[in-house]
Scaffold this motif. Structure first.
Motif, PDB file in Angstrom:
ATOM      1  N   ASN A  96       0.871  -1.172   0.000  1.00 34.38           N
ATOM      2  CA  ASN A  96       0.000   0.000   0.000  1.00 34.38           C
ATOM      3  C   ASN A  96       0.912   1.227   0.000  1.00 34.38           C
ATOM      4  O   ASN A  96       1.149   1.833   1.043  1.00 34.38           O
ATOM      5  CB  ASN A  96      -0.932  -0.010   1.219  1.00 34.38           C
ATOM      6  CG  ASN A  96      -1.946   1.117   1.183  1.00 34.38           C
ATOM      7  OD1 ASN A  96      -2.147   1.758   0.156  1.00 34.38           O
ATOM      8  ND2 ASN A  96      -2.586   1.360   2.314  1.00 34.38           N
ATOM      9  N   PRO A  97       1.481   1.540  -1.183  1.00 38.16           N
ATOM     10  CA  PRO A  97       2.467   2.621  -1.274  1.00 38.16           C
ATOM     11  C   PRO A  97       1.941   3.945  -0.738  1.00 38.16           C
ATOM     12  O   PRO A  97       0.733   4.176  -0.769  1.00 38.16           O
ATOM     13  CB  PRO A  97       2.741   2.728  -2.780  1.00 38.16           C
ATOM     14  CG  PRO A  97       2.262   1.441  -3.361  1.00 38.16           C
ATOM     15  CD  PRO A  97       1.158   0.959  -2.480  1.00 38.16           C
ATOM     16  N   PRO A  98       2.823   4.806  -0.246  1.00 33.38           N
ATOM     17  CA  PRO A  98       4.272   4.639  -0.271  1.00 33.38           C
ATOM     18  C   PRO A  98       4.841   3.970   0.980  1.00 33.38           C
ATOM     19  O   PRO A  98       5.995   3.566   0.980  1.00 33.38           O
ATOM     20  CB  PRO A  98       4.784   6.074  -0.363  1.00 33.38           C
ATOM     21  CG  PRO A  98       3.748   6.868   0.384  1.00 33.38           C
ATOM     22  CD  PRO A  98       2.431   6.176   0.113  1.00 33.38           C
ATOM     23  N   VAL A  99       4.045   3.832   2.061  1.00 33.58           N
ATOM     24  CA  VAL A  99       4.598   3.314   3.310  1.00 33.58           C
ATOM     25  C   VAL A  99       3.899   2.049   3.798  1.00 33.58           C
ATOM     26  O   VAL A  99       4.063   1.642   4.936  1.00 33.58           O
ATOM     27  CB  VAL A  99       4.578   4.383   4.433  1.00 33.58           C
ATOM     28  CG1 VAL A  99       5.482   5.561   4.081  1.00 33.58           C
ATOM     29  CG2 VAL A  99       3.161   4.840   4.728  1.00 33.58           C
ATOM     30  N   ASN A 100       3.107   1.435   2.927  1.00 31.87           N
ATOM     31  CA  ASN A 100       2.364   0.213   3.285  1.00 31.87           C
ATOM     32  C   ASN A 100       1.490   0.434   4.517  1.00 31.87           C
ATOM     33  O   ASN A 100       1.487  -0.355   5.462  1.00 31.87           O
ATOM     34  CB  ASN A 100       3.307  -0.970   3.453  1.00 31.87           C
ATOM     35  CG  ASN A 100       4.054  -1.247   2.166  1.00 31.87           C
ATOM     36  OD1 ASN A 100       3.504  -1.088   1.082  1.00 31.87           O
ATOM     37  ND2 ASN A 100       5.308  -1.633   2.268  1.00 31.87           N
ATOM     38  N   ALA A 101       0.741   1.543   4.472  1.00 27.94           N
ATOM     39  CA  ALA A 101      -0.172   1.882   5.567  1.00 27.94           C
ATOM     40  C   ALA A 101      -1.207   0.766   5.728  1.00 27.94           C
ATOM     41  O   ALA A 101      -1.651   0.153   4.757  1.00 27.94           O
ATOM     42  CB  ALA A 101      -0.865   3.209   5.289  1.00 27.94           C
ATOM     43  N   ILE A 102      -1.580   0.523   6.974  1.00 30.08           N
ATOM     44  CA  ILE A 102      -2.458  -0.597   7.306  1.00 30.08           C
ATOM     45  C   ILE A 102      -3.905  -0.129   7.334  1.00 30.08           C
ATOM     46  O   ILE A 102      -4.399   0.354   8.337  1.00 30.08           O
ATOM     47  CB  ILE A 102      -2.037  -1.216   8.660  1.00 30.08           C
ATOM     48  CG1 ILE A 102      -0.566  -1.605   8.610  1.00 30.08           C
ATOM     49  CG2 ILE A 102      -2.922  -2.417   8.994  1.00 30.08           C
ATOM     50  CD1 ILE A 102       0.045  -1.838   9.965  1.00 30.08           C
ATOM     51  N   GLY A 103      -4.562  -0.298   6.199  1.00 32.03           N
ATOM     52  CA  GLY A 103      -5.974   0.024   6.079  1.00 32.03           C
ATOM     53  C   GLY A 103      -6.802  -1.250   6.036  1.00 32.03           C
ATOM     54  O   GLY A 103      -6.289  -2.364   6.190  1.00 32.03           O
ATOM     55  N   GLN A 104      -8.088  -1.090   5.787  1.00 34.67           N
ATOM     56  CA  GLN A 104      -9.017  -2.219   5.791  1.00 34.67           C
ATOM     57  C   GLN A 104      -8.624  -3.286   4.782  1.00 34.67           C
ATOM     58  O   GLN A 104      -8.641  -4.475   5.096  1.00 34.67           O
ATOM     59  CB  GLN A 104     -10.455  -1.727   5.545  1.00 34.67           C
ATOM     60  CG  GLN A 104     -11.526  -2.777   5.782  1.00 34.67           C
ATOM     61  CD  GLN A 104     -11.727  -3.748   4.622  1.00 34.67           C
ATOM     62  OE1 GLN A 104     -11.454  -3.427   3.467  1.00 34.67           O
ATOM     63  NE2 GLN A 104     -12.202  -4.945   4.943  1.00 34.67           N
ATOM     64  N   ALA A 105      -8.270  -2.897   3.568  1.00 30.74           N
ATOM     65  CA  ALA A 105      -7.929  -3.878   2.534  1.00 30.74           C
ATOM     66  C   ALA A 105      -6.680  -4.675   2.925  1.00 30.74           C
ATOM     67  O   ALA A 105      -6.615  -5.888   2.699  1.00 30.74           O
ATOM     68  CB  ALA A 105      -7.729  -3.187   1.188  1.00 30.74           C
ATOM     69  N   LEU A 106      -5.701  -4.018   3.518  1.00 29.67           N
ATOM     70  CA  LEU A 106      -4.489  -4.714   3.937  1.00 29.67           C
ATOM     71  C   LEU A 106      -4.795  -5.664   5.093  1.00 29.67           C
ATOM     72  O   LEU A 106      -4.332  -6.807   5.114  1.00 29.67           O
ATOM     73  CB  LEU A 106      -3.403  -3.712   4.315  1.00 29.67           C
ATOM     74  CG  LEU A 106      -2.002  -4.304   4.421  1.00 29.67           C
ATOM     75  CD1 LEU A 106      -0.978  -3.348   3.813  1.00 29.67           C
ATOM     76  CD2 LEU A 106      -1.646  -4.601   5.845  1.00 29.67           C
ATOM     77  N   ARG A 107      -5.602  -5.214   6.052  1.00 28.20           N
ATOM     78  CA  ARG A 107      -5.974  -6.096   7.164  1.00 28.20           C
ATOM     79  C   ARG A 107      -6.732  -7.314   6.652  1.00 28.20           C
ATOM     80  O   ARG A 107      -6.456  -8.444   7.062  1.00 28.20           O
ATOM     81  CB  ARG A 107      -6.829  -5.333   8.200  1.00 28.20           C
ATOM     82  CG  ARG A 107      -6.085  -4.236   8.930  1.00 28.20           C
ATOM     83  CD  ARG A 107      -6.889  -3.658  10.079  1.00 28.20           C
ATOM     84  NE  ARG A 107      -8.226  -3.222   9.731  1.00 28.20           N
ATOM     85  CZ  ARG A 107      -8.552  -1.994   9.327  1.00 28.20           C
ATOM     86  NH1 ARG A 107      -7.616  -1.061   9.200  1.00 28.20           N
ATOM     87  NH2 ARG A 107      -9.817  -1.695   9.063  1.00 28.20           N
ATOM     88  N   GLN A 108      -7.671  -7.100   5.743  1.00 30.33           N
ATOM     89  CA  GLN A 108      -8.440  -8.208   5.168  1.00 30.33           C
ATOM     90  C   GLN A 108      -7.516  -9.161   4.427  1.00 30.33           C
ATOM     91  O   GLN A 108      -7.636 -10.383   4.542  1.00 30.33           O
ATOM     92  CB  GLN A 108      -9.526  -7.677   4.226  1.00 30.33           C
ATOM     93  CG  GLN A 108     -10.431  -8.756   3.663  1.00 30.33           C
ATOM     94  CD  GLN A 108     -11.253  -9.446   4.737  1.00 30.33           C
ATOM     95  OE1 GLN A 108     -11.841  -8.795   5.588  1.00 30.33           O
ATOM     96  NE2 GLN A 108     -11.285 -10.762   4.715  1.00 30.33           N
TER      97      GLN A 108
END
Length: 189
Positions: free
Chosen positions: A18-30
């Motif tokens: 999740n550029p640029p810092v691979n922030a942890i949002g809903q899609a990444l958590r899922q």
């Protein structure tokens, strides 16, 4: 896709993207939760999780700050990683901050690149770590070091993290080093 999965020789590779810092949002958590299920379904020997672009993960996605929390919540995802019968190894490059550090701490093992940094800087924003970092960190580094890290909010370098017991190794190529870890070290036999 913010989380991609591939396997090779019974080893899973999970990339946070999740550029640029691979922030942890809903899609990444899922995506992480789906990766746990995938690894268990395929009975992988281990999963190596790392970030795209030379950054592990730099915490929560600021775009979600003003919205109601969305499932899955990070503590649920971290519990799934922590409790999985498939051992996870965090291969940390760049930074692992806030939720990124908490993802790493939920893994069975952590390996950092020499120039990487890890920490829980939430206090600098007026909050405390909210996904289990306040429980996992003292177990790994002891109460005194954990209190220092949480209250100061200052990330630490790889060598200090190694000396404190937060990471298991410092290697130039943490992904390759994670692949080379033997099963005994992972507690799999």
């Amino acid at each position: 896709m913010q989380v991609t999965m591939r396997s090779e020789n019974h080893v899973g590779y999970v990339t946070l993207s999740n550029p640029p810092v691979n922030a942890i949002g809903q899609a990444l958590r899922q995506g992480l939760l789906e990766a746990v299920r995938w690894a268990e379904r395929d009975r992988l020997d281990r999963v190596i999780v790392f970030g795209a672009g030379g950054v592990f993960a730099a915490g929560a996605d600021a775009k979600e700050f003003d919205s109601p929390p969305q499932v899955p919540h990070l503590p649920e995802v971290l519990s799934a990683i922590d409790e999985s019968f498939v051992p996870w190894i965090a291969a940390i490059e760049g930074v692992a901050l806030g939720g990124g550090a908490e993802i790493a701490m939920a893994c069975r093992m952590r390996i950092m690149a020499p120039d990487a940094r890890i920490g829980l800087p939430e206090v600098t924003l007026g909050v405390i770590p909210g996904a289990g970092g306040t429980a996992r960190l003292p177990r790994l580094v002891g109460l005194q070091k954990a209190v220092e890290m949480i209250t100061m909010g200052k990330p630490i370098g790889a060598q200090e993290a190694r000396s404190a017991g937060l990471v298991h190794a410092v290697e130039d190529d943490p992904i390759e080093a994670a692949f080379m870890v033997n099963s005994e070290e992972l507690g799999c036999i």
